[in-house]
Design a protein around this motif. Structure first.
Motif, PDB file in Angstrom:
ATOM      1  N   LEU A   1       0.787  -1.194   0.479  1.00 49.76           N
ATOM      2  CA  LEU A   1      -0.389  -0.169  -0.422  1.00 49.76           C
ATOM      3  C   LEU A   1       0.884   1.104  -0.104  1.00 49.76           C
ATOM      4  CD1 LEU A   1      -2.728   0.539   0.443  1.00 49.76           C
ATOM      5  CD2 LEU A   1      -2.863   1.070   2.677  1.00 49.76           C
ATOM      6  N   LYS A   2       1.941   1.244   0.938  1.00 50.70           N
ATOM      7  CA  LYS A   2       2.665   2.696   1.136  1.00 50.70           C
ATOM      8  C   LYS A   2       3.950   2.574   0.061  1.00 50.70           C
ATOM      9  CE  LYS A   2       6.537   4.219   3.716  1.00 50.70           C
ATOM     10  NZ  LYS A   2       7.467   4.085   5.005  1.00 50.70           N
ATOM     11  N   GLN A   3       4.727   0.935  -1.276  1.00 51.69           N
ATOM     12  CA  GLN A   3       5.100   1.860  -1.901  1.00 51.69           C
ATOM     13  C   GLN A   3       3.954   2.366  -3.799  1.00 51.69           C
ATOM     14  OE1 GLN A   3       7.846   0.236  -1.335  1.00 51.69           O
ATOM     15  NE2 GLN A   3       8.805   0.526  -3.389  1.00 51.69           N
ATOM     16  N   ALA A   4       2.610   2.423  -3.200  1.00 48.37           N
ATOM     17  CA  ALA A   4       2.007   2.545  -4.720  1.00 48.37           C
ATOM     18  C   ALA A   4       1.208   3.888  -4.144  1.00 48.37           C
ATOM     19  CB  ALA A   4       0.543   1.073  -4.933  1.00 48.37           C
ATOM     20  N   GLY A   5       1.812   4.527  -3.120  1.00 46.33           N
ATOM     21  CA  GLY A   5       2.014   5.902  -2.770  1.00 46.33           C
ATOM     22  C   GLY A   5       0.030   5.928  -1.811  1.00 46.33           C
ATOM     23  N   TYR A   6       0.066   4.980  -1.241  1.00 43.72           N
ATOM     24  CA  TYR A   6      -1.546   5.305  -0.606  1.00 43.72           C
ATOM     25  C   TYR A   6      -1.521   4.938   0.645  1.00 43.72           C
ATOM     26  CZ  TYR A   6      -3.424   4.693  -5.258  1.00 43.72           C
ATOM     27  OH  TYR A   6      -3.533   5.142  -6.596  1.00 43.72           O
ATOM     28  N   THR A   7      -2.307   5.044   2.155  1.00 45.43           N
ATOM     29  CA  THR A   7      -2.409   5.448   2.794  1.00 45.43           C
ATOM     30  C   THR A   7      -3.523   4.400   3.627  1.00 45.43           C
ATOM     31  OG1 THR A   7      -3.544   6.643   3.416  1.00 45.43           O
ATOM     32  CG2 THR A   7      -1.196   7.299   3.093  1.00 45.43           C
ATOM     33  N   GLU A   8      -3.276   4.028   5.089  1.00 46.89           N
ATOM     34  CA  GLU A   8      -4.689   3.374   5.132  1.00 46.89           C
ATOM     35  C   GLU A   8      -6.095   4.107   5.290  1.00 46.89           C
ATOM     36  OE1 GLU A   8      -6.003   1.329   9.273  1.00 46.89           O
ATOM     37  OE2 GLU A   8      -4.716   2.163   9.409  1.00 46.89           O
ATOM     38  N   SER A   9      -6.472   5.635   4.831  1.00 46.08           N
ATOM     39  CA  SER A   9      -7.506   5.788   4.492  1.00 46.08           C
ATOM     40  C   SER A   9      -8.102   5.948   3.250  1.00 46.08           C
ATOM     41  CB  SER A   9      -6.866   7.965   5.017  1.00 46.08           C
ATOM     42  OG  SER A   9      -5.900   8.198   4.058  1.00 46.08           O
ATOM     43  N   ASP A  10      -7.152   5.380   2.626  1.00 49.64           N
ATOM     44  CA  ASP A  10      -7.794   5.244   1.280  1.00 49.64           C
ATOM     45  C   ASP A  10      -8.220   4.215   0.821  1.00 49.64           C
ATOM     46  OD1 ASP A  10      -6.551   7.640  -0.009  1.00 49.64           O
ATOM     47  OD2 ASP A  10      -4.159   6.874   0.769  1.00 49.64           O
ATOM     48  N   LEU A  11      -8.028   3.288   1.928  1.00 49.95           N
ATOM     49  CA  LEU A  11      -8.720   1.506   1.370  1.00 49.95           C
ATOM     50  C   LEU A  11     -10.639   1.709   1.326  1.00 49.95           C
ATOM     51  CD1 LEU A  11      -6.541  -0.536   4.583  1.00 49.95           C
ATOM     52  CD2 LEU A  11      -6.193  -0.156   2.093  1.00 49.95           C
ATOM     53  N   ILE A  12     -11.081   0.769   0.908  1.00 52.91           N
ATOM     54  CA  ILE A  12     -12.402   1.094   0.329  1.00 52.91           C
ATOM     55  C   ILE A  12     -13.121   0.452   2.788  1.00 52.91           C
ATOM     56  CG2 ILE A  12     -12.482   1.126  -2.332  1.00 52.91           C
ATOM     57  CD1 ILE A  12     -12.887  -2.151  -2.017  1.00 52.91           C
ATOM     58  N   SER A  13     -14.138   0.587   2.081  1.00 52.66           N
ATOM     59  CA  SER A  13     -14.691  -0.166   3.510  1.00 52.66           C
ATOM     60  C   SER A  13     -14.791  -1.719   3.471  1.00 52.66           C
ATOM     61  CB  SER A  13     -16.419   0.774   2.947  1.00 52.66           C
ATOM     62  OG  SER A  13     -16.827  -0.093   4.247  1.00 52.66           O
ATOM     63  N   GLY A  14     -14.302  -1.921   4.503  1.00 50.52           N
ATOM     64  CA  GLY A  14     -13.883  -3.011   4.842  1.00 50.52           C
ATOM     65  C   GLY A  14     -12.505  -3.620   4.971  1.00 50.52           C
ATOM     66  N   VAL A  15     -11.566  -3.301   4.217  1.00 52.57           N
ATOM     67  CA  VAL A  15     -10.629  -3.884   3.478  1.00 52.57           C
ATOM     68  C   VAL A  15     -10.023  -3.421   4.612  1.00 52.57           C
ATOM     69  CG1 VAL A  15      -8.180  -3.660   2.623  1.00 52.57           C
ATOM     70  CG2 VAL A  15     -11.382  -2.842   1.443  1.00 52.57           C
ATOM     71  N   LYS A  16      -9.045  -4.564   5.503  1.00 54.40           N
ATOM     72  CA  LYS A  16      -7.933  -3.959   7.180  1.00 54.40           C
ATOM     73  C   LYS A  16      -6.618  -4.718   6.545  1.00 54.40           C
ATOM     74  CE  LYS A  16     -12.156  -4.796   9.380  1.00 54.40           C
ATOM     75  NZ  LYS A  16     -12.511  -3.934  10.304  1.00 54.40           N
ATOM     76  N   LEU A  17      -5.980  -3.452   7.090  1.00 52.97           N
ATOM     77  CA  LEU A  17      -4.654  -3.576   7.144  1.00 52.97           C
ATOM     78  C   LEU A  17      -4.187  -4.187   7.775  1.00 52.97           C
ATOM     79  CD1 LEU A  17      -2.914  -1.522   5.952  1.00 52.97           C
ATOM     80  CD2 LEU A  17      -2.061  -0.299   8.016  1.00 52.97           C
ATOM     81  N   GLY A  18      -3.033  -4.896   6.920  1.00 51.20           N
ATOM     82  CA  GLY A  18      -2.412  -5.649   7.601  1.00 51.20           C
ATOM     83  C   GLY A  18      -1.144  -5.709   8.424  1.00 51.20           C
TER      84      GLY A  18
END
Length: 122
Positions: free
Chosen positions: A86-103
């Motif tokens: 996620l970080k490598q792609a330039g995104y953060t946890e706030s960019d996740l769609i609803s229900g997806v958990k950060l591993g």
């Protein structure tokens, strides 16, 4: 007899999904959806290029896959996003769609190493 050859009717399924290819990702999610409906607890681990399936900006290209992910989440599946990917792609946890958990080691490890878990990769 090898224990890895024995499958129980409710063994967990862990899908390692590393592609954002429309056909392959749809096949992986639908495979998991089918087996989840048959009683197998489902985890889908989004990593590498599959990051785009789990972030809001991926909606324009991956609406069908995001809808399917939402459906499996609603049915009780765990969808985990690889934090490094996620970080490598330039995104953060706030960019996740609803229900997806950060591993992380705990959440991902608990799903992957649960007794009886079977894994598949796309």
């Amino acid at each position: 007899m090898s224990l890895s050859a024995i499958s129980g009717p409710n063994d967990p399924l862990f899908i390692n999904l590393s592609t954002d290819d429309l056909n392959r990702s749809t096949m992986a999610i639908n495979f998991g959806k089918h087996h989840s409906a048959s009683g197998h607890p489902l985890t889908i681990f989004l990593n590498d290029k599959a990051v785009m399936l789990g972030v809001k900006t991926g909606a324009s290209k991956h609406a069908e896959q995001q809808q399917a992910l939402s459906e499996v989440i609603s049915a009780g599946a765990l969808v985990i996003m690889c934090p490094m990917c996620l970080k490598q792609a330039g995104y953060t946890e706030s960019d996740l769609i609803s229900g997806v958990k950060l591993g992380g080691p705990k959440i991902t490890g608990e799903a992957l190493f649960k007794d009886g878990t079977k894994t598949m990769s796309w």
